[in-house]
Scaffold this motif. Structure first.
Motif, mmCIF file in Angstrom:
data_model
loop_
_atom_site.group_PDB
_atom_site.id
_atom_site.type_symbol
_atom_site.label_atom_id
_atom_site.label_comp_id
_atom_site.label_asym_id
_atom_site.label_seq_id
_atom_site.Cartn_x
_atom_site.Cartn_y
_atom_site.Cartn_z
ATOM 1 N N SER A 81 0.746 -1.164 -0.062
ATOM 2 C CA SER A 81 -0.183 0.095 -0.006
ATOM 3 C C SER A 81 0.865 1.517 0.011
ATOM 4 N N THR A 82 0.889 2.010 -0.843
ATOM 5 C CA THR A 82 1.750 3.401 -1.218
ATOM 6 C C THR A 82 1.057 4.143 -0.247
ATOM 7 N N GLY A 83 0.004 4.461 0.223
ATOM 8 C CA GLY A 83 -0.467 5.088 1.372
ATOM 9 C C GLY A 83 0.088 4.658 2.860
ATOM 10 N N LEU B 21 2.787 2.898 3.168
ATOM 11 C CA LEU B 21 4.349 3.182 3.104
ATOM 12 C C LEU B 21 4.671 4.726 3.384
ATOM 13 N N LEU B 22 3.802 5.391 2.799
ATOM 14 C CA LEU B 22 4.000 7.085 2.980
ATOM 15 C C LEU B 22 3.868 7.290 4.289
ATOM 16 N N ARG B 23 2.492 6.944 4.917
ATOM 17 C CA ARG B 23 2.331 7.075 6.178
ATOM 18 C C ARG B 23 3.549 6.594 7.318
ATOM 19 N N ALA B 24 4.089 5.563 6.792
ATOM 20 C CA ALA B 24 5.365 5.034 7.511
ATOM 21 C C ALA B 24 6.512 6.046 7.810
ATOM 22 N N GLY C 192 -4.797 16.390 0.643
ATOM 23 C CA GLY C 192 -5.449 15.347 -0.151
ATOM 24 C C GLY C 192 -5.076 15.434 -1.721
ATOM 25 N N GLU C 193 -3.712 15.906 -1.672
ATOM 26 C CA GLU C 193 -2.998 15.872 -3.187
ATOM 27 C C GLU C 193 -2.294 14.742 -3.454
ATOM 28 N N LEU C 194 -1.599 14.502 -4.536
ATOM 29 C CA LEU C 194 -0.681 13.222 -4.687
ATOM 30 C C LEU C 194 0.600 13.612 -4.509
ATOM 31 N N VAL C 195 1.266 12.786 -3.989
ATOM 32 C CA VAL C 195 2.742 12.735 -3.579
ATOM 33 C C VAL C 195 3.313 12.609 -5.181
ATOM 34 N N LEU D 296 8.749 10.210 -6.669
ATOM 35 C CA LEU D 296 8.950 9.860 -5.099
ATOM 36 C C LEU D 296 8.255 8.612 -4.927
ATOM 37 N N VAL D 297 7.007 8.553 -5.421
ATOM 38 C CA VAL D 297 6.411 7.155 -5.288
ATOM 39 C C VAL D 297 6.877 5.887 -5.808
ATOM 40 N N ASP D 298 7.152 6.639 -7.237
ATOM 41 C CA ASP D 298 7.937 5.318 -8.052
ATOM 42 C C ASP D 298 9.235 4.488 -7.340
ATOM 43 N N GLY E 290 -3.488 1.020 -4.015
ATOM 44 C CA GLY E 290 -3.171 2.446 -4.255
ATOM 45 C C GLY E 290 -2.206 3.256 -5.065
ATOM 46 N N PHE E 291 -1.726 2.148 -6.091
ATOM 47 C CA PHE E 291 -0.429 2.408 -7.079
ATOM 48 C C PHE E 291 -1.093 1.663 -8.439
ATOM 49 N N PRO E 292 -0.869 1.943 -9.572
ATOM 50 C CA PRO E 292 -0.673 3.470 -9.729
ATOM 51 C C PRO E 292 -1.842 4.181 -9.716
ATOM 52 N N ARG E 293 -1.443 5.785 -9.406
ATOM 53 C CA ARG E 293 -2.577 6.713 -9.391
ATOM 54 C C ARG E 293 -2.684 7.461 -10.290
ATOM 55 N N THR E 294 -1.642 7.562 -11.293
ATOM 56 C CA THR E 294 -1.676 8.408 -12.292
ATOM 57 C C THR E 294 -1.118 7.734 -13.335
ATOM 58 N N GLY F 259 1.414 8.479 -15.312
ATOM 59 C CA GLY F 259 2.768 8.458 -15.303
ATOM 60 C C GLY F 259 3.193 7.209 -14.510
ATOM 61 N N GLN F 260 2.629 7.060 -13.433
ATOM 62 C CA GLN F 260 3.045 5.901 -12.637
ATOM 63 C C GLN F 260 2.621 4.528 -13.321
ATOM 64 N N ALA F 261 1.459 4.464 -13.819
ATOM 65 C CA ALA F 261 1.161 3.266 -14.714
ATOM 66 C C ALA F 261 1.933 3.024 -15.815
ATOM 67 N N GLN G 34 -8.732 8.478 13.879
ATOM 68 C CA GLN G 34 -8.798 8.810 12.689
ATOM 69 C C GLN G 34 -7.892 9.444 11.958
ATOM 70 N N ARG G 35 -7.620 8.700 10.627
ATOM 71 C CA ARG G 35 -6.522 9.390 9.711
ATOM 72 C C ARG G 35 -6.865 10.638 9.604
ATOM 73 N N ALA G 36 -5.764 11.756 9.525
ATOM 74 C CA ALA G 36 -5.675 13.104 9.372
ATOM 75 C C ALA G 36 -6.392 13.655 8.069
ATOM 76 N N ASP G 37 -6.438 12.874 7.052
ATOM 77 C CA ASP G 37 -7.064 13.248 5.668
ATOM 78 C C ASP G 37 -8.402 12.541 5.493
ATOM 79 N N ASP G 38 -9.030 11.947 6.612
ATOM 80 C CA ASP G 38 -10.442 11.411 6.421
ATOM 81 C C ASP G 38 -11.353 12.174 6.782
ATOM 82 N N GLU H 249 -11.025 17.062 -1.747
ATOM 83 C CA GLU H 249 -9.776 17.096 -2.642
ATOM 84 C C GLU H 249 -9.315 15.917 -3.232
ATOM 85 N N ARG H 250 -9.332 14.788 -2.433
ATOM 86 C CA ARG H 250 -8.870 13.566 -2.688
ATOM 87 C C ARG H 250 -9.826 12.984 -4.012
ATOM 88 N N MET H 251 -11.164 13.264 -3.857
ATOM 89 C CA MET H 251 -11.711 12.667 -4.903
ATOM 90 C C MET H 251 -11.634 13.574 -6.255
HETATM 91 P P1 AMP Z 1 -4.423 6.104 0.497
HETATM 92 O O1 AMP Z 1 -4.050 5.509 1.977
HETATM 93 O O2 AMP Z 1 -4.108 5.098 -0.555
HETATM 94 O O3 AMP Z 1 -5.737 6.599 0.452
HETATM 95 O O4 AMP Z 1 -3.324 7.388 0.366
HETATM 96 C C1 AMP Z 1 -3.325 8.663 1.232
HETATM 97 C C2 AMP Z 1 -2.481 9.581 0.526
HETATM 98 O O5 AMP Z 1 -1.231 9.191 0.176
HETATM 99 C C3 AMP Z 1 -2.941 9.875 -0.745
HETATM 100 O O6 AMP Z 1 -4.144 10.880 -0.720
HETATM 101 C C4 AMP Z 1 -1.962 10.534 -1.379
HETATM 102 O O7 AMP Z 1 -1.581 11.957 -0.946
HETATM 103 C C5 AMP Z 1 -0.688 9.787 -1.086
HETATM 104 N N1 AMP Z 1 -0.768 8.628 -1.835
HETATM 105 C C6 AMP Z 1 -0.799 7.414 -1.765
HETATM 106 N N2 AMP Z 1 -0.554 6.674 -2.759
HETATM 107 C C7 AMP Z 1 0.142 7.618 -3.768
HETATM 108 C C8 AMP Z 1 0.403 7.222 -5.116
HETATM 109 N N3 AMP Z 1 0.367 6.113 -5.893
HETATM 110 N N4 AMP Z 1 0.822 8.568 -5.800
HETATM 111 C C9 AMP Z 1 0.661 9.612 -5.113
HETATM 112 N N5 AMP Z 1 0.207 9.915 -3.790
HETATM 113 C C10 AMP Z 1 -0.049 8.740 -3.142
#
Ligand code: AMP
Length: 242
Positions: A50-52, A54-57, A76-79, A83-85, A105-109, A111-113, A184-188, A195-197
């Motif tokens: 889960s990229t989410g 991994l990023l939270r870690a 709520g934007e994308l990293v 960096l994610v790749d 949660g990957f690929p989300r763009t 470019g990532q795909a 609760q997650r800060a972005d929930d 913004e995430r939508m």
């Molecule tokens: P998630 O837990 O999958 O909902 O991801 C939480 C947040 O992490 C997202 O709103 C993005 O800010 C970031 N994130 C997770 N996966 C990606 C990704 N593949 N590309 C860019 N940002 C990501």
């Protein structure tokens, strides 16, 4: 074997040996990708990436990536893709990915795909044989997602996911397994969800169309009980792997 068992439960009983290969779980925030990934991990014994998570870690550990990602995620934007790749490339080097993995949660763009498609194609050329990717998109409608996201609570110890609007813990605010206070997650929040939508519709919906056009793709209805959705995903993967 009882016919009332879900495909996941039947697989467990029979020791089913589908080699799943790389699976992509796609879908808007809150469709249940993480929950379904855990079901598939139990069935297939391949890791959830889960990229989410991994990023939270990285944020929790205060790494350089985490410091960059924290604010972006909070909005709520994308990293950024690069960096994610890079983070995914590192994770895919681990030996536990040999029989497959579930990218949650990957690929989300696009470019990532493109990066992932290129990496898998290069790997198939140099190492031969790797199974092609299968993409499964989970669909749930907008209002239902908003309810799910704003009600979502996690156990900080065992990561069990609850929902005050649908799957509450036995004791309000505490994990059934660990007894820990749920968080609760800060972005929930509703504001960040919107913004995430927006990011999903603009950047990730085209990824779903990309994999749909490639053929190794299935869409499942995510507005059903967890076991029924998992059964739908397993059936789709088995059909597409034939
Ligand atoms: P998630 O837990 O999958 O909902 O991801 C939480 C947040 O992490 C997202 O709103 C993005 O800010 C970031 N994130 C997770 N996966 C990606 C990704 N593949 N590309 C860019 N940002 C990501």
């Amino acid at each position: 074997m009882s016919s009332s068992l879900t495909a996941v439960e039947q697989g467990r009983e029979t020791g089913q040996k589908t080699v799943p290969g790389p699976i992509l779980l796609l879908g808007a925030p809150g469709v249940g990708k993480g929950t379904q990934a855990k079901e598939l991990v139990n069935l297939w014994g391949i890791p959830q990436i889960s990229t989410g998570d991994l990023l939270r870690a990285n944020v929790a550990q205060g790494t350089q990536l985490g410091r960059v990602a924290k604010e972006i995620m909070g909005r709520g934007e994308l990293v950024p893709d690069s960096l994610v790749d890079e983070m995914v490339a590192l994770r895919l080097q681990a030996k536990d990915t040999a029989n497959g993995y579930i990218l949650d949660g990957f690929p989300r763009t696009l470019g990532q795909a493109g990066w992932l498609d290129g990496r898998l194609a290069a790997q198939a050329q140099t190492q031969g044989g790797g199974l092609p990717v299968i993409a499964v998109s989970i669909h749930v409608d907008y209002n239902q997602l908003l309810r799910r996201i704003t009600g979502r609570r996690n156990c900080p110890v065992c990561q069990t996911i609850y929902n005050v609007n649908g799957k509450p813990p036995k004791r309000d605010g505490f994990c059934d397994v660990e007894g820990a206070a749920l968080v609760q997650r800060a972005d929930d929040t509703e504001e960040v969800f919107k913004e995430r939508m927006r990011a999903y519709v603009a950047l990730t919906a085209p990824v779903v169309e990309h994999y749909r056009a490639l053929g190794r793709f299935a869409e499942v209805d995510g507005d059903r009980p967890i076991g029924a959705i998992a059964t739908g995903i397993v059936a789709a993967v088995e059909r597409l792997r034939k």
